[in-house]
Design a protein around this motif. Sequence first.
Motif, PDB file in Angstrom:
ATOM      1  N   VAL A 106     -41.212 -20.144 -48.838  1.00 10.39           N
ATOM      2  CA  VAL A 106     -40.342 -19.953 -47.660  1.00 10.39           C
ATOM      3  C   VAL A 106     -39.217 -20.766 -47.910  1.00 10.39           C
ATOM      4  O   VAL A 106     -38.109 -20.372 -47.726  1.00 10.39           O
ATOM      5  N   ILE A 107     -39.374 -22.087 -48.559  1.00 14.64           N
ATOM      6  CA  ILE A 107     -38.179 -22.734 -48.812  1.00 14.64           C
ATOM      7  C   ILE A 107     -37.280 -22.331 -49.943  1.00 14.64           C
ATOM      8  O   ILE A 107     -36.114 -22.205 -49.713  1.00 14.64           O
ATOM      9  N   ALA A 108     -37.765 -21.725 -50.851  1.00 16.49           N
ATOM     10  CA  ALA A 108     -36.976 -20.988 -51.782  1.00 16.49           C
ATOM     11  C   ALA A 108     -36.009 -19.622 -51.140  1.00 16.49           C
ATOM     12  O   ALA A 108     -35.208 -19.570 -51.584  1.00 16.49           O
ATOM     13  N   LEU A 109     -36.891 -18.943 -50.433  1.00 17.37           N
ATOM     14  CA  LEU A 109     -36.212 -18.072 -49.835  1.00 17.37           C
ATOM     15  C   LEU A 109     -35.031 -18.435 -48.881  1.00 17.37           C
ATOM     16  O   LEU A 109     -34.134 -17.549 -48.753  1.00 17.37           O
ATOM     17  N   PHE A 110     -35.170 -19.468 -48.249  1.00 17.59           N
ATOM     18  CA  PHE A 110     -34.090 -20.134 -47.463  1.00 17.59           C
ATOM     19  C   PHE A 110     -33.108 -20.173 -48.355  1.00 17.59           C
ATOM     20  O   PHE A 110     -31.673 -19.849 -47.900  1.00 17.59           O
ATOM     21  N   PHE A 111     -32.905 -20.816 -49.321  1.00 18.92           N
ATOM     22  CA  PHE A 111     -31.902 -21.239 -50.346  1.00 18.92           C
ATOM     23  C   PHE A 111     -31.419 -19.681 -50.639  1.00 18.92           C
ATOM     24  O   PHE A 111     -30.231 -19.584 -51.160  1.00 18.92           O
ATOM     25  N   ALA A 112     -32.380 -18.853 -51.028  1.00 13.36           N
ATOM     26  CA  ALA A 112     -31.799 -17.608 -51.751  1.00 13.36           C
ATOM     27  C   ALA A 112     -30.968 -16.844 -50.809  1.00 13.36           C
ATOM     28  O   ALA A 112     -30.041 -16.143 -51.272  1.00 13.36           O
ATOM     29  N   TRP A 113     -31.313 -16.972 -49.550  1.00  9.32           N
ATOM     30  CA  TRP A 113     -30.601 -16.268 -48.449  1.00  9.32           C
ATOM     31  C   TRP A 113     -29.064 -16.607 -48.515  1.00  9.32           C
ATOM     32  O   TRP A 113     -28.300 -15.787 -48.411  1.00  9.32           O
ATOM     33  N   PHE A 114     -28.939 -17.928 -48.638  1.00  4.05           N
ATOM     34  CA  PHE A 114     -27.403 -18.395 -48.819  1.00  4.05           C
ATOM     35  C   PHE A 114     -26.874 -18.281 -50.352  1.00  4.05           C
ATOM     36  O   PHE A 114     -25.759 -18.256 -50.229  1.00  4.05           O
ATOM     37  N   LEU A 115     -27.568 -18.515 -51.264  1.00  4.69           N
ATOM     38  CA  LEU A 115     -26.880 -18.608 -52.464  1.00  4.69           C
ATOM     39  C   LEU A 115     -26.978 -17.099 -53.064  1.00  4.69           C
ATOM     40  O   LEU A 115     -26.632 -17.046 -54.401  1.00  4.69           O
ATOM     41  N   LEU A 116     -27.924 -16.096 -52.460  1.00  7.14           N
ATOM     42  CA  LEU A 116     -27.902 -14.671 -53.047  1.00  7.14           C
ATOM     43  C   LEU A 116     -28.588 -14.875 -54.300  1.00  7.14           C
ATOM     44  O   LEU A 116     -27.932 -14.247 -55.340  1.00  7.14           O
ATOM     45  N   LEU A 117     -29.614 -15.576 -54.442  1.00 10.79           N
ATOM     46  CA  LEU A 117     -30.375 -15.540 -55.646  1.00 10.79           C
ATOM     47  C   LEU A 117     -31.318 -14.358 -55.586  1.00 10.79           C
ATOM     48  O   LEU A 117     -32.088 -14.204 -54.540  1.00 10.79           O
ATOM     49  N   PRO A 118     -31.476 -13.499 -56.847  1.00 14.81           N
ATOM     50  CA  PRO A 118     -32.359 -12.296 -56.835  1.00 14.81           C
ATOM     51  C   PRO A 118     -33.870 -12.488 -57.153  1.00 14.81           C
ATOM     52  O   PRO A 118     -34.612 -11.870 -56.449  1.00 14.81           O
ATOM     53  N   PHE A 119     -34.054 -13.518 -57.950  1.00  9.75           N
ATOM     54  CA  PHE A 119     -35.085 -13.825 -58.625  1.00  9.75           C
ATOM     55  C   PHE A 119     -35.772 -15.198 -58.411  1.00  9.75           C
ATOM     56  O   PHE A 119     -34.862 -16.129 -58.523  1.00  9.75           O
ATOM     57  N   LEU A 120     -37.081 -15.451 -57.774  1.00 11.25           N
ATOM     58  CA  LEU A 120     -37.197 -16.816 -57.447  1.00 11.25           C
ATOM     59  C   LEU A 120     -38.531 -17.400 -58.175  1.00 11.25           C
ATOM     60  O   LEU A 120     -38.962 -18.387 -57.858  1.00 11.25           O
ATOM     61  N   GLY A 121     -39.104 -16.522 -59.053  1.00 10.25           N
ATOM     62  CA  GLY A 121     -40.343 -16.816 -59.559  1.00 10.25           C
ATOM     63  C   GLY A 121     -40.190 -18.475 -60.397  1.00 10.25           C
ATOM     64  O   GLY A 121     -41.029 -19.203 -60.324  1.00 10.25           O
ATOM     65  N   GLN A 122     -38.943 -18.684 -61.013  1.00  9.36           N
ATOM     66  CA  GLN A 122     -38.715 -19.760 -61.804  1.00  9.36           C
ATOM     67  C   GLN A 122     -38.721 -21.250 -61.081  1.00  9.36           C
ATOM     68  O   GLN A 122     -39.195 -22.082 -61.368  1.00  9.36           O
ATOM     69  N   SER A 123     -38.131 -20.890 -59.625  1.00 10.78           N
ATOM     70  CA  SER A 123     -38.125 -22.055 -58.707  1.00 10.78           C
ATOM     71  C   SER A 123     -39.696 -22.453 -58.303  1.00 10.78           C
ATOM     72  O   SER A 123     -39.891 -23.696 -58.092  1.00 10.78           O
ATOM     73  N   LEU A 124     -40.470 -21.460 -58.170  1.00 13.14           N
ATOM     74  CA  LEU A 124     -41.995 -21.781 -58.068  1.00 13.14           C
ATOM     75  C   LEU A 124     -42.695 -22.592 -59.123  1.00 13.14           C
ATOM     76  O   LEU A 124     -43.399 -23.497 -58.966  1.00 13.14           O
ATOM     77  N   THR A 125     -42.556 -21.990 -60.345  1.00 15.52           N
ATOM     78  CA  THR A 125     -42.749 -22.726 -61.631  1.00 15.52           C
ATOM     79  C   THR A 125     -42.318 -24.303 -61.690  1.00 15.52           C
ATOM     80  O   THR A 125     -43.197 -25.102 -62.092  1.00 15.52           O
ATOM     81  N   THR A 126     -41.003 -24.355 -61.312  1.00 20.77           N
ATOM     82  CA  THR A 126     -40.280 -25.686 -61.476  1.00 20.77           C
ATOM     83  C   THR A 126     -41.065 -26.674 -60.607  1.00 20.77           C
ATOM     84  O   THR A 126     -41.279 -27.867 -60.812  1.00 20.77           O
ATOM     85  N   MET A 127     -41.546 -26.101 -59.433  1.00 17.33           N
ATOM     86  CA  MET A 127     -42.155 -26.935 -58.206  1.00 17.33           C
ATOM     87  C   MET A 127     -43.603 -27.286 -58.702  1.00 17.33           C
ATOM     88  O   MET A 127     -43.758 -28.592 -58.511  1.00 17.33           O
ATOM     89  N   PHE A 128     -44.385 -26.373 -59.349  1.00 14.14           N
ATOM     90  CA  PHE A 128     -45.625 -26.770 -59.798  1.00 14.14           C
ATOM     91  C   PHE A 128     -45.395 -27.784 -60.806  1.00 14.14           C
ATOM     92  O   PHE A 128     -46.227 -28.866 -60.787  1.00 14.14           O
ATOM     93  N   VAL A 129     -44.377 -27.640 -61.815  1.00 11.18           N
ATOM     94  CA  VAL A 129     -44.209 -28.827 -62.964  1.00 11.18           C
ATOM     95  C   VAL A 129     -43.835 -30.047 -62.213  1.00 11.18           C
ATOM     96  O   VAL A 129     -44.387 -30.931 -62.604  1.00 11.18           O
ATOM     97  N   TYR A 130     -42.961 -29.877 -61.238  1.00  9.52           N
ATOM     98  CA  TYR A 130     -42.577 -31.444 -60.693  1.00  9.52           C
ATOM     99  C   TYR A 130     -43.765 -32.094 -60.133  1.00  9.52           C
ATOM    100  O   TYR A 130     -43.855 -33.362 -60.371  1.00  9.52           O
ATOM    101  N   ILE A 131     -44.409 -31.356 -59.185  1.00  5.84           N
ATOM    102  CA  ILE A 131     -45.493 -31.966 -58.560  1.00  5.84           C
ATOM    103  C   ILE A 131     -46.373 -32.475 -59.566  1.00  5.84           C
ATOM    104  O   ILE A 131     -47.029 -33.682 -59.414  1.00  5.84           O
TER     105      ILE A 131
END
Length: 247
Positions: A106-131
């Motif tokens: 949900v948060i990644a989609l919020f950023f993608a809405w304003f930044l016009l990012l097409p694919f978001l899988g890497q953001s989820l991966t980085t979130m897993f790695v960071y936590i």
Amino acid sequence: MAYQIFFREYFQTPPLTRAYTTACFLTSLAVHLDILSPYRLYFHPTLIMENLQLWRLITPFFYFGDFSLNYLFSMLFTYRCCRMLEEESFRGRPADFLYLIILGCVIALFFAWFLLLPFLGQSLTTMFVYIWARRNPYVQMGFFGLFVFRAPYLPWVMVALSVLFDGDLETELIGILIGHAYFYFEDVFPYVPGGWRLLATPRIFKLLFDGELENSDYHPPAEERPAGFNLGAQEEQANQQQRNEEN
């Protein structure tokens, strides 16, 4: 036999990790075989709002690009860190882990809405790695035998690899931001004076996926908190282990 080892490992993988990584692999395979077009998968606010192509809220998290070295690294990090989180921090708590994934999306989609990012899988991966990295601050890691670093630096190593392999730097940084926010509000803020668990998993999730409502609020033991409030004992333990290895 190799395929027997593969299937044994596959079915020993925790269910949420297995479901997500399988969906990611099948999506890229379908694109590679021209069964699907990536133009039907990417996030596009106008197509979602005006044409009701609601699947675009989900598919951007499944497509990591066509098979390549960058894809291999992305899937490796996704599988390893997602699995370790599900088996360690979220062991026996599938509702909490699913809630983390949904929050991240949900948060990644919020950023993608304003930044016009097409694919978001890497953001989820980085979130897993960071936590995972912040919850395992003393784990030593190596990079192809070139240098050794502690786990909290792993997300930034991923950022460096993203720059090196011409990856999507913005989605990596969004993942770090989401991971840090979750880590703070889940592992730090509840244990400061006046703090509370802001990201408590909704009870309906507990009922549906854990099958019970008892002890629905997760409170890790003090020795397992990676927020810095009991790091003295952990540091002493790490130093003692290092002294034992030197002797």
